[in-house]
Design an enzyme around this catalytic site. Structure first.
Site, PDB file in Angstrom:
ATOM      1  N   ARG A  93       0.764  -1.156  -0.140  1.00 38.10           N
ATOM      2  CA  ARG A  93       0.171  -0.048   0.154  1.00 38.10           C
ATOM      3  C   ARG A  93       0.901   1.320   0.077  1.00 38.10           C
ATOM      4  NH1 ARG A  93      -1.426   3.632   3.633  1.00 38.10           N
ATOM      5  NH2 ARG A  93       0.141   2.642   4.787  1.00 38.10           N
ATOM      6  N   ASP A 153     -18.674   7.387  -0.684  1.00 37.58           N
ATOM      7  CA  ASP A 153     -19.011   6.427   0.425  1.00 37.58           C
ATOM      8  C   ASP A 153     -20.446   7.236   1.153  1.00 37.58           C
ATOM      9  OD1 ASP A 153     -15.920   5.675   1.308  1.00 37.58           O
ATOM     10  OD2 ASP A 153     -16.151   7.531   0.231  1.00 37.58           O
ATOM     11  N   ARG A 156     -23.126   6.036  -0.952  1.00 38.90           N
ATOM     12  CA  ARG A 156     -23.217   4.384  -0.983  1.00 38.90           C
ATOM     13  C   ARG A 156     -24.144   4.372   0.237  1.00 38.90           C
ATOM     14  NH1 ARG A 156     -17.111   3.270  -2.383  1.00 38.90           N
ATOM     15  NH2 ARG A 156     -17.592   2.615  -4.709  1.00 38.90           N
ATOM     16  N   HIS A 180     -11.151   8.555   3.165  1.00 35.26           N
ATOM     17  CA  HIS A 180     -11.904   7.595   2.340  1.00 35.26           C
ATOM     18  C   HIS A 180     -11.132   6.407   2.282  1.00 35.26           C
ATOM     19  CE1 HIS A 180     -13.662   6.320  -1.603  1.00 35.26           C
ATOM     20  NE2 HIS A 180     -12.350   6.268  -2.132  1.00 35.26           N
TER      21      HIS A 180
HETATM   22  P1  NAD Z   1      -6.933   4.197 -14.991  1.00 32.81           P
HETATM   23  O1  NAD Z   1      -5.571   3.386 -14.872  1.00 32.81           O
HETATM   24  O2  NAD Z   1      -8.196   3.969 -15.763  1.00 32.81           O
HETATM   25  O3  NAD Z   1      -6.616   5.817 -15.470  1.00 32.81           O
HETATM   26  C1  NAD Z   1      -5.356   6.438 -15.026  1.00 32.81           C
HETATM   27  C2  NAD Z   1      -5.029   7.557 -15.928  1.00 32.81           C
HETATM   28  O4  NAD Z   1      -4.027   8.400 -15.380  1.00 32.81           O
HETATM   29  C3  NAD Z   1      -4.231   6.884 -16.991  1.00 32.81           C
HETATM   30  O5  NAD Z   1      -4.860   7.073 -18.291  1.00 32.81           O
HETATM   31  C4  NAD Z   1      -2.668   7.144 -17.015  1.00 32.81           C
HETATM   32  O6  NAD Z   1      -2.097   7.381 -18.235  1.00 32.81           O
HETATM   33  C5  NAD Z   1      -3.035   8.680 -16.282  1.00 32.81           C
HETATM   34  N1  NAD Z   1      -1.716   9.192 -15.858  1.00 32.81           N
HETATM   35  C6  NAD Z   1      -0.916   8.607 -14.834  1.00 32.81           C
HETATM   36  N2  NAD Z   1       0.299   9.342 -14.784  1.00 32.81           N
HETATM   37  C7  NAD Z   1      -0.163  10.488 -15.269  1.00 32.81           C
HETATM   38  C8  NAD Z   1       0.536  11.837 -15.392  1.00 32.81           C
HETATM   39  N3  NAD Z   1       1.506  11.969 -14.655  1.00 32.81           N
HETATM   40  N4  NAD Z   1      -0.163  12.962 -15.949  1.00 32.81           N
HETATM   41  C9  NAD Z   1      -1.469  12.642 -16.424  1.00 32.81           C
HETATM   42  N5  NAD Z   1      -2.001  11.438 -16.625  1.00 32.81           N
HETATM   43  C10 NAD Z   1      -1.493  10.398 -15.990  1.00 32.81           C
HETATM   44  O7  NAD Z   1      -7.459   4.356 -13.416  1.00 32.81           O
HETATM   45  P2  NAD Z   1      -8.979   4.880 -12.778  1.00 32.81           P
HETATM   46  O8  NAD Z   1      -9.613   3.544 -12.581  1.00 32.81           O
HETATM   47  O9  NAD Z   1      -9.325   5.944 -13.576  1.00 32.81           O
HETATM   48  O10 NAD Z   1      -8.509   5.325 -11.345  1.00 32.81           O
HETATM   49  C11 NAD Z   1      -7.851   6.576 -11.337  1.00 32.81           C
HETATM   50  C12 NAD Z   1      -7.632   6.860  -9.991  1.00 32.81           C
HETATM   51  O11 NAD Z   1      -8.941   7.172  -9.061  1.00 32.81           O
HETATM   52  C13 NAD Z   1      -7.008   5.819  -8.896  1.00 32.81           C
HETATM   53  O12 NAD Z   1      -6.199   6.443  -8.219  1.00 32.81           O
HETATM   54  C14 NAD Z   1      -7.974   5.207  -8.154  1.00 32.81           C
HETATM   55  O13 NAD Z   1      -7.882   4.633  -7.080  1.00 32.81           O
HETATM   56  C15 NAD Z   1      -8.967   6.443  -7.867  1.00 32.81           C
HETATM   57  N6  NAD Z   1     -10.320   6.456  -7.611  1.00 32.81           N
HETATM   58  C16 NAD Z   1     -10.931   7.350  -6.723  1.00 32.81           C
HETATM   59  C17 NAD Z   1     -12.128   7.143  -6.145  1.00 32.81           C
HETATM   60  C18 NAD Z   1     -12.571   7.986  -4.933  1.00 32.81           C
HETATM   61  O14 NAD Z   1     -13.826   7.902  -4.385  1.00 32.81           O
HETATM   62  N7  NAD Z   1     -11.784   9.164  -4.608  1.00 32.81           N
HETATM   63  C19 NAD Z   1     -12.956   6.370  -6.988  1.00 32.81           C
HETATM   64  C20 NAD Z   1     -12.585   5.561  -7.824  1.00 32.81           C
HETATM   65  C21 NAD Z   1     -11.365   5.595  -8.249  1.00 32.81           C
END
Ligand code: NAD
Length: 317
Positions: A93, A153, A156, A180
């Site tokens: 993590r 959350d 949900r 979160h």
């Molecule tokens: P994903 O892998 O589909 O997309 C991530 C994107 O970020 C990719 O397209 C990648 O190319 C891009 N990326 C990586 N480094 C970068 C940089 N330096 N500059 C610009 N773009 C960059 O992932 P996802 O499923 O879209 O999830 C994205 C994030 O959102 C994760 O950290 C996930 O845990 C988080 N998330 C948060 C919540 C919430 O409630 N806060 C909910 C769902 C997901």
């Protein structure tokens, strides 16, 4: 004939992955903005998403969607950061925190260099740690750097409560606060439906309520096990947050913000019910909570402070 340029409302989405593209889709349907720019380290991915979204514009209200760079971020009213890596097999993590923090540092440096004057919304995980880092690194006032926090959350939680008591979740007033993540806290003591405490409903059942919180807390794991990622509900949640900001709605939303003494917690980002409007977080609310809930919130704050210390963002203790 010449069609003149007019005032625009622009949202920049950094990270056009599943969450970023789904948020852009929800935002486009909402009709809230006139411009959506997608920025991604994988530019071709952003171009593909922008093409696909743009082709839907004739079915909704007019909006320009394109794949851009940090020059386009300069004029954004809100910059939403959804760029982040997912956990790799065997990765701890903490390794993931470090990796996503490095990505965030790079993004904030570029947003700041673009001289953007807007609000930053952090969605990438661990959202409380990254929102704190974004605040520190950007030099912006804390109210203008917001983590999506427990907005999802709480949604949900309200969904499950509404389903159990057979009422519209929008009439359920109940919040998840704190991290979160695993240590989040349900504010059962103030939860109500139309101002009626839950205990006064016939369907009240402590075991069922415990199950509701468990379903809420573990929802992301349950979805990720089945379809590898979650993105629809967060896409809608961030659209709701953007709406509250752009229309100065002063809505109460549970978002991650700099806590400044509420319940004895100070100097870290976590979620509390906040009034959100044009300036970002305008006020943090401290609803009356039980001693168990305060203990839970302190434990959650402890988890977040420890992570911030592990990556050198705050001093230990
Ligand atoms: P994903 O892998 O589909 O997309 C991530 C994107 O970020 C990719 O397209 C990648 O190319 C891009 N990326 C990586 N480094 C970068 C940089 N330096 N500059 C610009 N773009 C960059 O992932 P996802 O499923 O879209 O999830 C994205 C994030 O959102 C994760 O950290 C996930 O845990 C988080 N998330 C948060 C919540 C919430 O409630 N806060 C909910 C769902 C997901």
């Amino acid at each position: 004939m010449n069609v003149e340029e007019t005032g625009t409302t622009r949202v920049a989405v950094i990270g056009a992955g599943l969450v970023g593209a789904t948020f852009a889709y929800a935002l486009m349907i909402s009709g809230l903005v006139s411009e959506i720019v997608l920025v991604d380290a994988d530019h071709e991915r952003a171009v593909g998403e922008a093409m696909d979204l743009s082709h839907g514009v004739p079915f909704v209200r007019n909006v320009q969607v394109w794949a851009g760079d940090y020059d386009d971020v300069r004029d954004a009213d809100i910059t939403v950061i959804t760029a982040g890596a997912n956990q790799k097999p065997g990765e701890t993590r903490l390794d993931l925190v470090k990796r996503n923090l490095a990505i965030l540092r790079d993004i904030i440096a570029r947003v700041t260099a673009s001289e953007n004057r807007g609000i930053i919304v952090v969605v990438a995980n661990p959202v409380d740690v990254l929102a704190y880092a974004a605040w520190k690194l950007s030099g912006l006032p804390a109210g203008r750097v917001i983590g999506s926090g427990t907005i999802l959350d709480t949604a949900r939680f309200r969904h499950h409560i509404g389903r159990h008591f057979r009422v519209d979740p929008r009439s359920v007033h109940a919040y998840i606060v704190g991290e979160h993540g695993d240590s989040e806290v349900a504010l059962w003591s103030s939860a109500n439906i139309g101002n009626v405490p839950l205990e006064q409903f016939e369907a009240y059942d402590e075991a069922a309520l415990a199950q509701i919180f468990e379903e809420t807390r573990t929802a992301a794991y349950q979805i990720i096990n089945r379809k590898r990622a979650t993105y629809y509900a967060i896409g809608l949640g961030v659209t709701r947050l953007v709406e509250a900001i752009l229309h100065d709605q002063r809505s109460v939303l549970s978002v991650s913000t700099l806590v400044q003494g509420e319940y004895g917690v100070e100097g870290i980002y976590l979620s509390l019910p906040c009034v959100v409007g044009a300036g970002g977080v305008l006020a943090r609310l401290s609803p009356p909570i039980s001693s168990d809930e305060i203990a839970g919130l302190h434990a959650s704050a402890g988890v977040l402070r420890a992570t911030l210390a592990e990556v050198g963002l705050v001093r230990d203790g």
